[in-house]
Design a protein around this motif. Structure first.
Motif, PDB file in Angstrom:
ATOM      1  N   PRO A 156       0.838  -1.340  -0.052  1.00 68.08           N
ATOM      2  CA  PRO A 156      -0.025  -0.134   0.001  1.00 68.08           C
ATOM      3  C   PRO A 156       0.795   1.338   0.059  1.00 68.08           C
ATOM      4  CG  PRO A 156      -0.713  -1.553   1.761  1.00 68.08           C
ATOM      5  CD  PRO A 156       0.466  -2.002   1.152  1.00 68.08           C
ATOM      6  N   ALA A 157       0.426   2.147  -1.023  1.00 61.76           N
ATOM      7  CA  ALA A 157       1.354   3.446  -1.177  1.00 61.76           C
ATOM      8  C   ALA A 157       0.578   4.196  -1.966  1.00 61.76           C
ATOM      9  CB  ALA A 157       2.698   3.400  -1.578  1.00 61.76           C
ATOM     10  N   PHE A 158       1.074   5.462  -1.936  1.00 62.16           N
ATOM     11  CA  PHE A 158       0.561   6.600  -3.152  1.00 62.16           C
ATOM     12  C   PHE A 158       1.852   7.135  -3.669  1.00 62.16           C
ATOM     13  CE2 PHE A 158       0.207   9.175   0.481  1.00 62.16           C
ATOM     14  CZ  PHE A 158       1.197  10.370   0.288  1.00 62.16           C
ATOM     15  N   HIS A 159       1.761   7.779  -4.931  1.00 60.34           N
ATOM     16  CA  HIS A 159       2.927   8.326  -5.401  1.00 60.34           C
ATOM     17  C   HIS A 159       2.489   9.732  -5.801  1.00 60.34           C
ATOM     18  CE1 HIS A 159       3.118   6.789  -9.998  1.00 60.34           C
ATOM     19  NE2 HIS A 159       2.318   7.859  -9.802  1.00 60.34           N
ATOM     20  N   ILE A 160       3.675  10.661  -6.067  1.00 62.33           N
ATOM     21  CA  ILE A 160       3.424  11.852  -6.833  1.00 62.33           C
ATOM     22  C   ILE A 160       4.553  12.047  -7.757  1.00 62.33           C
ATOM     23  CG2 ILE A 160       4.556  13.300  -4.766  1.00 62.33           C
ATOM     24  CD1 ILE A 160       3.138  15.504  -5.922  1.00 62.33           C
ATOM     25  N   ALA A 161       4.284  11.996  -8.980  1.00 55.54           N
ATOM     26  CA  ALA A 161       5.099  12.454 -10.143  1.00 55.54           C
ATOM     27  C   ALA A 161       5.342  13.705 -10.216  1.00 55.54           C
ATOM     28  CB  ALA A 161       4.583  11.649 -11.360  1.00 55.54           C
ATOM     29  N   LEU A 162       6.563  14.099 -10.017  1.00 52.11           N
ATOM     30  CA  LEU A 162       6.705  15.581 -10.018  1.00 52.11           C
ATOM     31  C   LEU A 162       6.894  16.106 -11.544  1.00 52.11           C
ATOM     32  CD1 LEU A 162       7.367  15.346  -6.816  1.00 52.11           C
ATOM     33  CD2 LEU A 162       8.717  17.085  -6.990  1.00 52.11           C
ATOM     34  N   THR A 163       6.286  17.379 -11.707  1.00 48.64           N
ATOM     35  CA  THR A 163       6.235  17.863 -12.962  1.00 48.64           C
ATOM     36  C   THR A 163       6.835  19.375 -12.896  1.00 48.64           C
ATOM     37  OG1 THR A 163       4.330  18.978 -12.932  1.00 48.64           O
ATOM     38  CG2 THR A 163       4.248  16.642 -13.510  1.00 48.64           C
ATOM     39  N   LEU A 164       6.977  20.105 -13.891  1.00 48.89           N
ATOM     40  CA  LEU A 164       7.359  21.446 -13.987  1.00 48.89           C
ATOM     41  C   LEU A 164       6.270  22.165 -13.031  1.00 48.89           C
ATOM     42  CD1 LEU A 164       8.748  22.330 -17.374  1.00 48.89           C
ATOM     43  CD2 LEU A 164       9.761  22.455 -15.162  1.00 48.89           C
ATOM     44  N   ARG A 165       4.960  21.594 -12.798  1.00 51.61           N
ATOM     45  CA  ARG A 165       3.932  22.552 -12.133  1.00 51.61           C
ATOM     46  C   ARG A 165       4.468  22.607 -10.514  1.00 51.61           C
ATOM     47  NH1 ARG A 165       1.702  25.689 -13.805  1.00 51.61           N
ATOM     48  NH2 ARG A 165       3.471  25.738 -15.276  1.00 51.61           N
ATOM     49  N   HIS A 166       5.270  21.448 -10.310  1.00 55.93           N
ATOM     50  CA  HIS A 166       5.585  21.363  -8.796  1.00 55.93           C
ATOM     51  C   HIS A 166       6.832  22.365  -8.552  1.00 55.93           C
ATOM     52  CE1 HIS A 166       3.124  17.369  -9.504  1.00 55.93           C
ATOM     53  NE2 HIS A 166       2.661  18.121  -8.803  1.00 55.93           N
ATOM     54  N   ALA A 167       7.428  22.620  -9.611  1.00 58.42           N
ATOM     55  CA  ALA A 167       8.534  23.365  -9.465  1.00 58.42           C
ATOM     56  C   ALA A 167       8.507  24.811  -9.209  1.00 58.42           C
ATOM     57  CB  ALA A 167       9.655  23.133 -10.801  1.00 58.42           C
ATOM     58  N   GLU A 168       6.816  25.247  -9.416  1.00 60.79           N
ATOM     59  CA  GLU A 168       6.780  26.691  -9.047  1.00 60.79           C
ATOM     60  C   GLU A 168       6.731  26.951  -7.615  1.00 60.79           C
ATOM     61  OE1 GLU A 168       5.391  28.919 -11.566  1.00 60.79           O
ATOM     62  OE2 GLU A 168       6.468  27.536 -12.875  1.00 60.79           O
ATOM     63  N   PRO A 169       7.116  28.454  -7.372  1.00 59.78           N
ATOM     64  CA  PRO A 169       7.164  28.673  -5.907  1.00 59.78           C
ATOM     65  C   PRO A 169       6.054  28.305  -5.128  1.00 59.78           C
ATOM     66  CG  PRO A 169       7.771  30.543  -7.560  1.00 59.78           C
ATOM     67  CD  PRO A 169       7.284  29.468  -8.286  1.00 59.78           C
ATOM     68  N   GLY A 170       6.301  27.863  -3.929  1.00 63.56           N
ATOM     69  CA  GLY A 170       5.222  27.439  -2.925  1.00 63.56           C
ATOM     70  C   GLY A 170       4.714  25.971  -3.087  1.00 63.56           C
ATOM     71  N   VAL A 171       4.691  25.516  -4.195  1.00 64.42           N
ATOM     72  CA  VAL A 171       4.109  24.291  -4.404  1.00 64.42           C
ATOM     73  C   VAL A 171       4.596  23.286  -3.261  1.00 64.42           C
ATOM     74  CG1 VAL A 171       3.411  22.399  -6.150  1.00 64.42           C
ATOM     75  CG2 VAL A 171       3.213  24.660  -6.625  1.00 64.42           C
ATOM     76  N   VAL A 172       5.946  23.041  -3.469  1.00 68.17           N
ATOM     77  CA  VAL A 172       6.377  21.694  -2.606  1.00 68.17           C
ATOM     78  C   VAL A 172       6.091  22.420  -1.128  1.00 68.17           C
ATOM     79  CG1 VAL A 172       8.641  20.867  -1.749  1.00 68.17           C
ATOM     80  CG2 VAL A 172       8.320  21.289  -3.969  1.00 68.17           C
ATOM     81  N   ASP A 173       6.241  23.242  -0.532  1.00 65.78           N
ATOM     82  CA  ASP A 173       6.074  23.632   1.059  1.00 65.78           C
ATOM     83  C   ASP A 173       4.735  23.311   1.158  1.00 65.78           C
ATOM     84  OD1 ASP A 173       8.396  24.628   1.388  1.00 65.78           O
ATOM     85  OD2 ASP A 173       8.278  26.650   0.742  1.00 65.78           O
ATOM     86  N   ARG A 174       3.695  23.754   0.289  1.00 66.07           N
ATOM     87  CA  ARG A 174       2.236  23.521   0.244  1.00 66.07           C
ATOM     88  C   ARG A 174       2.039  22.094   0.559  1.00 66.07           C
ATOM     89  NH1 ARG A 174      -0.605  25.891  -4.186  1.00 66.07           N
ATOM     90  NH2 ARG A 174      -0.363  23.822  -5.168  1.00 66.07           N
ATOM     91  N   PHE A 175       2.552  21.240  -0.425  1.00 63.69           N
ATOM     92  CA  PHE A 175       2.384  19.770  -0.529  1.00 63.69           C
ATOM     93  C   PHE A 175       2.959  19.302   1.022  1.00 63.69           C
ATOM     94  CE2 PHE A 175       3.856  15.389  -0.882  1.00 63.69           C
ATOM     95  CZ  PHE A 175       2.876  14.915  -1.668  1.00 63.69           C
ATOM     96  N   LEU A 176       4.194  19.719   1.439  1.00 57.77           N
ATOM     97  CA  LEU A 176       4.687  19.123   2.740  1.00 57.77           C
ATOM     98  C   LEU A 176       3.874  19.452   3.996  1.00 57.77           C
ATOM     99  CD1 LEU A 176       8.577  19.701   1.980  1.00 57.77           C
ATOM    100  CD2 LEU A 176       7.146  17.383   2.205  1.00 57.77           C
TER     101      LEU A 176
END
Ligand SMILES: Cc1ncc(COP(=O)(O)O)c(C=O)c1O
Length: 461
Positions: free
Chosen positions: A392-412
């Motif tokens: 059991p797991a889930f994944h996220i495939a990172l794209t250029l959308r996730h490289a935009e400012p603030g997205v990684v912090d929001r995800f975490l």
């Protein structure tokens, strides 16, 4: 079938929100009204991927890039590579997309004419490769009961190919790092094996299989070695140059006989195009279809479809020229930098762990928490992640959308809150969480019935 009823309930709010059209209108509606209706649906769904809430799905997504692809698409919306006499440009686009992809994936080092075709996506590329090996082995070795050996992590399209083309698919286990266990692959090879495959990287855990060993094993047995680089084909060459740990995976390895790489993922073209490459023209010719005695004329097609959208090879070609080596390198740098931050952040969240050692497709699991409920809590916060199972797991495939400012912090921040919520409410099970729970323990036949019912649901008006 309670599950199906619950899925239907989940779909209802969307279905109720927009007018339904179960039959043709008596007279055609004004174009402006139709455009307004489509625009309303688009407005409702676009923010999810535009703002980086989706795993994979839209890989570039900058407004300027999309507008450019749309212009190219519009110019070619009527073209069809089935008629190269009418649209010679589509043949040029396809030939050059194949050549550029081959060159990027080590064709120069292959010492022969790496060749291939444009297809409609990763699945078609894999289906075609499997059909090609089946027909090649029948003609050159007389194998009539073909088998293929792939790790359990290889894409479901291998199962599809096996079902469609009467190939026995042998799925082999992974090692502790979620990479193909090459000894298990070796043990699964029989005189009927026509091809073995590895992924660079695989969809579930984003881990790159030991392709050098798999390729050597294939060469030793004189069989095909397909590398599924649908996800990684347009990332790994640049990741390698950026100094990330990328083991050899392309035509620079002698045993590699074919590679799939998707222009509609990290190639940043429009959806509906991929490339399948072969080390030799002899192999490629087993992919082609030709018929000489049909009253409809002399007929030939390189892939499964007859008529094809020329706009898609035009957009793939345009995207590749617009990106260039430096563009792909910079996109890869941004995605991998975001992934490094994301992985470091996940490792600090109590109760969560990352499966294997991925670069940018990151699978998250837990020994303590119901990971599907964590995914569900993330869905409640707007995230559209991909559920995995076994384990059991889930994944996220990172794209250029996730490289935009603030997205990684929001995800975490959301992931930490979701994990804390599930730790505090361990009994709660909503949305997809119970469905994955049932899928883990129910007989496969029952799960297949539910999936069939779900496809039916999608076609309900
Ligand atoms: C590794 C891999 N191979 C094949 C595919 C199938 O690609 P498509 O969905 O374009 O058919 C995918 C899709 O995500 C993938 O990740």
């Amino acid at each position: 079938m309670d599950l199906l009823a619950s899925l239907k309930d989940q779909m209802k709010p969307y279905r109720d929100r927009f007018p339904s059209h179960p039959r043709l209108p008596r007279t055609g509606r004004p174009r402006e009204a139709i455009l307004a209706e489509i625009a309303a649906m688009h407005e409702a769904e676009a923010p999810t991927w535009q703002e980086g809430y989706a795993s994979g799905a839209v890989y570039h997504g900058d407004e300027g890039h999309i507008a450019f692809l749309n212009q190219v698409y519009a110019l070619h919306s009527q073209s069809n590579p089935l008629h190269p006499d009418l649209w010679p440009s589509t043949a040029k686009f396809e030939a050059e997309v194949v050549a550029m992809t081959a060159q990027m994936l080590g064709a120069g080092a292959a010492g022969g004419p790496v060749c291939g075709t444009v297809t409609s996506g990763g699945t078609e590329s894999l289906l075609l490769a499997m059909k090609t090996y089946r027909d090649w082995a029948r003609e050159t070795k007389g194998i009539t009961a073909p088998e293929a050996v792939v790790p359990v992590s290889a894409h479901a399209a291998f199962d599809k190919a096996a079902q469609y083309f009467g190939i026995k698919l042998i799925r082999t286990p992974l090692d502790a790092g979620y990479r193909a266990d090459v000894q298990a692959m070796r043990a699964a090879i029989t005189p009927n094996t026509v091809v073995i495959a590895g992924s660079a990287p695989g969809y579930p855990h984003g881990v790159i299989d030991p392709i050098p060993e798999i390729a050597a094993l294939a060469a030793e047995h004189g069989i095909g070695c397909h590398v599924d680089a649908c996800l990684g084909g347009f990332v790994l060459p640049w990741a390698e140059r950026l100094g990330y740990p990328v083991p050899p995976f392309d035509f620079r390895l002698e045993g590699v006989t074919s590679i799939s790489a998707d222009t509609h993922k990290y190639g940043y073209g429009a959806k509906g195009a991929s490339v399948i490459l072969y080390r030799s023209r002899e192999l490629l010719h087993h992919q082609y279809f030709t018929v000489a005695d049909w009253p409809g004329g002399l007929y030939f097609s390189p892939t499964f479809a007859g008529s094809r959208p020329g706009a898609l090879s035009a957009t793939a070609w345009a995207a590749m020229l617009a990106m260039g080596e430096e563009g792909y390198m910079e996109a890869t740098r941004r995605i991998l930098a975001a992934a490094d931050r994301l992985k470091a952040g996940i490792r600090e969240i109590p109760g969560l762990k990352i499966l294997g050692d991925p670069l940018w497709v990151i699978a998250v699991a837990s020994d303590d928490l119901n990971i599907y409920q964590v995914m569900e809590e993330m869905a409640g916060r707007g995230w559209r992640l991909n559920g995995l199972h076994r384990p059991p797991a889930f994944h996220i495939a990172l794209t250029l959308r996730h490289a935009e400012p603030g997205v990684v912090d929001r995800f975490l921040a959301d992931l930490r809150a979701a994990a804390e919520h599930v730790a505090a409410n361990p009994a709660k099970q909503t949305g997809m969480a119970p469905i994955y729970g049932v899928a883990a323990s129910a007989p496969p036949e029952l799960v297949r019935q539910v999936l069939t019912g779900f496809i039916d649901l999608l076609y309900e008006v």
